[in-house]
Design a protein around this motif. Structure first.
Motif, PDB file in Angstrom:
ATOM      1  N   PHE A  36      -1.646  -1.786  -6.926  1.00 41.78           N
ATOM      2  CA  PHE A  36      -1.227  -2.084  -5.561  1.00 41.78           C
ATOM      3  C   PHE A  36      -1.973  -3.303  -5.041  1.00 41.78           C
ATOM      4  CE2 PHE A  36      -0.253  -1.133  -1.101  1.00 41.78           C
ATOM      5  CZ  PHE A  36       0.985  -0.512  -1.202  1.00 41.78           C
ATOM      6  N   ILE A  37      -1.343  -3.999  -4.106  1.00 37.61           N
ATOM      7  CA  ILE A  37      -2.009  -5.099  -3.397  1.00 37.61           C
ATOM      8  C   ILE A  37      -2.456  -4.569  -2.045  1.00 37.61           C
ATOM      9  CG2 ILE A  37      -1.733  -7.398  -2.394  1.00 37.61           C
ATOM     10  CD1 ILE A  37       0.541  -7.871  -4.440  1.00 37.61           C
ATOM     11  N   GLY A  38      -3.760  -4.632  -1.783  1.00 42.62           N
ATOM     12  CA  GLY A  38      -4.274  -4.163  -0.500  1.00 42.62           C
ATOM     13  C   GLY A  38      -4.459  -2.655  -0.470  1.00 42.62           C
ATOM     14  N   VAL A  39      -4.349  -2.072   0.727  1.00 50.55           N
ATOM     15  CA  VAL A  39      -4.535  -0.632   0.900  1.00 50.55           C
ATOM     16  C   VAL A  39      -3.272   0.088   0.417  1.00 50.55           C
ATOM     17  CG1 VAL A  39      -4.955   1.220   2.567  1.00 50.55           C
ATOM     18  CG2 VAL A  39      -6.013  -1.032   2.887  1.00 50.55           C
ATOM     19  N   PRO A  40      -3.416   1.041  -0.505  1.00 51.86           N
ATOM     20  CA  PRO A  40      -2.227   1.697  -1.062  1.00 51.86           C
ATOM     21  C   PRO A  40      -1.524   2.602  -0.055  1.00 51.86           C
ATOM     22  CG  PRO A  40      -4.207   2.785  -1.850  1.00 51.86           C
ATOM     23  CD  PRO A  40      -4.661   1.572  -1.087  1.00 51.86           C
ATOM     24  N   VAL A  41      -0.211   2.469   0.003  1.00 48.14           N
ATOM     25  CA  VAL A  41       0.623   3.337   0.825  1.00 48.14           C
ATOM     26  C   VAL A  41       1.773   3.804  -0.061  1.00 48.14           C
ATOM     27  CG1 VAL A  41       2.043   3.539   2.895  1.00 48.14           C
ATOM     28  CG2 VAL A  41       0.061   2.019   2.909  1.00 48.14           C
ATOM     29  N   TRP A  42       1.809   5.094  -0.354  1.00 49.31           N
ATOM     30  CA  TRP A  42       2.816   5.600  -1.297  1.00 49.31           C
ATOM     31  C   TRP A  42       4.006   6.243  -0.577  1.00 49.31           C
ATOM     32  CZ3 TRP A  42       1.026   3.134  -5.127  1.00 49.31           C
ATOM     33  CH2 TRP A  42      -0.335   3.151  -5.477  1.00 49.31           C
ATOM     34  N   THR A  43       4.157   5.988   0.730  1.00 54.87           N
ATOM     35  CA  THR A  43       5.201   6.662   1.512  1.00 54.87           C
ATOM     36  C   THR A  43       6.596   6.325   1.004  1.00 54.87           C
ATOM     37  OG1 THR A  43       3.778   6.465   3.448  1.00 54.87           O
ATOM     38  CG2 THR A  43       6.076   7.060   3.842  1.00 54.87           C
ATOM     39  N   PRO A  44       7.384   7.347   0.609  1.00 56.33           N
ATOM     40  CA  PRO A  44       8.780   7.089   0.253  1.00 56.33           C
ATOM     41  C   PRO A  44       9.667   7.177   1.487  1.00 56.33           C
ATOM     42  CG  PRO A  44       8.219   9.371  -0.258  1.00 56.33           C
ATOM     43  CD  PRO A  44       6.992   8.750   0.366  1.00 56.33           C
ATOM     44  N   PHE A  45      10.672   6.323   1.552  1.00 51.33           N
ATOM     45  CA  PHE A  45      11.677   6.384   2.610  1.00 51.33           C
ATOM     46  C   PHE A  45      12.986   6.770   1.933  1.00 51.33           C
ATOM     47  CE2 PHE A  45       8.425   3.367   3.897  1.00 51.33           C
ATOM     48  CZ  PHE A  45       8.109   3.809   5.182  1.00 51.33           C
ATOM     49  N   ASN A  46      13.385   8.033   2.132  1.00 50.89           N
ATOM     50  CA  ASN A  46      14.542   8.548   1.414  1.00 50.89           C
ATOM     51  C   ASN A  46      15.848   7.966   1.952  1.00 50.89           C
ATOM     52  OD1 ASN A  46      12.841  10.065  -0.139  1.00 50.89           O
ATOM     53  ND2 ASN A  46      13.311  12.025   0.831  1.00 50.89           N
ATOM     54  N   ARG A  47      16.800   7.769   1.043  1.00 52.94           N
ATOM     55  CA  ARG A  47      18.114   7.279   1.416  1.00 52.94           C
ATOM     56  C   ARG A  47      18.829   8.322   2.260  1.00 52.94           C
ATOM     57  NH1 ARG A  47      22.422   4.411  -2.810  1.00 52.94           N
ATOM     58  NH2 ARG A  47      23.726   3.489  -1.201  1.00 52.94           N
ATOM     59  N   PRO A  48      19.520   7.955   3.347  1.00 53.76           N
ATOM     60  CA  PRO A  48      19.862   6.590   3.752  1.00 53.76           C
ATOM     61  C   PRO A  48      18.745   5.939   4.579  1.00 53.76           C
ATOM     62  CG  PRO A  48      20.936   8.161   5.199  1.00 53.76           C
ATOM     63  CD  PRO A  48      20.211   8.963   4.167  1.00 53.76           C
TER      64      PRO A  48
END
Length: 219
Positions: A184-196
């Motif tokens: 990752f670049i910077g502070v890791p953020v693994w938040t998924p944004f589900n479709r739609p």
């Protein structure tokens, strides 16, 4: 005779793997995927070319994961500790300053089956996704320009990046185990944004950069 500027820009950065080294990819059958860990090829198989993958914004390098020792789990893992010169160069070329190492299998991941199903929800991220496979195998599924699912079979030694905003999902294969480094670049953020999530800024950025360009070319 002067060297073309494009070559000067590439100097010092590691080129992606040649087409012969890229992982196998294919179009999945239409409809619901009833067994996410299965191969899920059409009959006959519909292969996807390296150029098609690159057109979706995917990047790929092949490294020798077996030549170096990595912990089974390390959250975080300092990418400055990389002794593999190829990994170190990709890290520096692309500015990765955070990493962790995880093993997705029943004895290392609590609520394994639940987590594996969650990984398989179609989603985007608001940053590039980088995975270096250290052992085991699995599948990255990405949407192509026709909104079909493309399945990419990833194995040890594969380092792949998915662009910010691409619809995708992940699963282990029938071997039920994968050992992977996340960068990752910077502070890791693994938040998924589900479709739609077509109104999400990262999705708009992807559509503008990769899909609208295709429409203009077709016109």
């Amino acid at each position: 005779e002067e060297e073309p500027p494009a070559k000067k820009i590439k100097s010092g950065t590691m080129e992606q793997a040649p087409a012969s080294e890229w992982p196998e990819a294919w179009i999945m059958p239409d409809g619901e995927c009833k067994d996410q860990k299965a191969t899920n090829k059409q009959e006959p198989n519909v292969p996807v070319t390296v150029e098609e993958l690159k057109d979706l914004g995917i990047c790929y390098w092949q490294l020798d994961a077996s030549a170096y020792d990595y912990p089974k789990i390390s959250v975080p893992w300092d990418p400055k500790d990389a002794v593999d010169p190829k990994l170190a160069q990709i890290r520096d070329d692309r500015g990765y300053n955070y990493a962790d190492i995880i093993t997705v299998q029943a004895d290392t991941l609590p609520e394994y089956e639940k987590k594996v199903k969650a990984f398989f929800e179609e989603h985007i991220h608001d940053a590039e996704e980088i995975r270096y496979i250290l052992g085991g195998s699995g599948y990255f599924d990405v949407r192509n320009k026709k909104d079909e699912w493309v399945r990419i079979h990833i194995k040890a030694g594969d380092l792949m990046t998915l662009p910010e905003g691409i619809y995708h999902r992940f699963t282990v294969d029938e071997a039920d185990s994968i050992h992977a480094m996340r960068l990752f670049i910077g502070v890791p953020v693994w938040t998924p944004f589900n479709r739609p999530c077509d109104e999400h800024d990262s999705r708009k950025k992807y559509v503008k950069g990769f899909l609208e360009e295709e429409k203009k070319t077709a016109e």
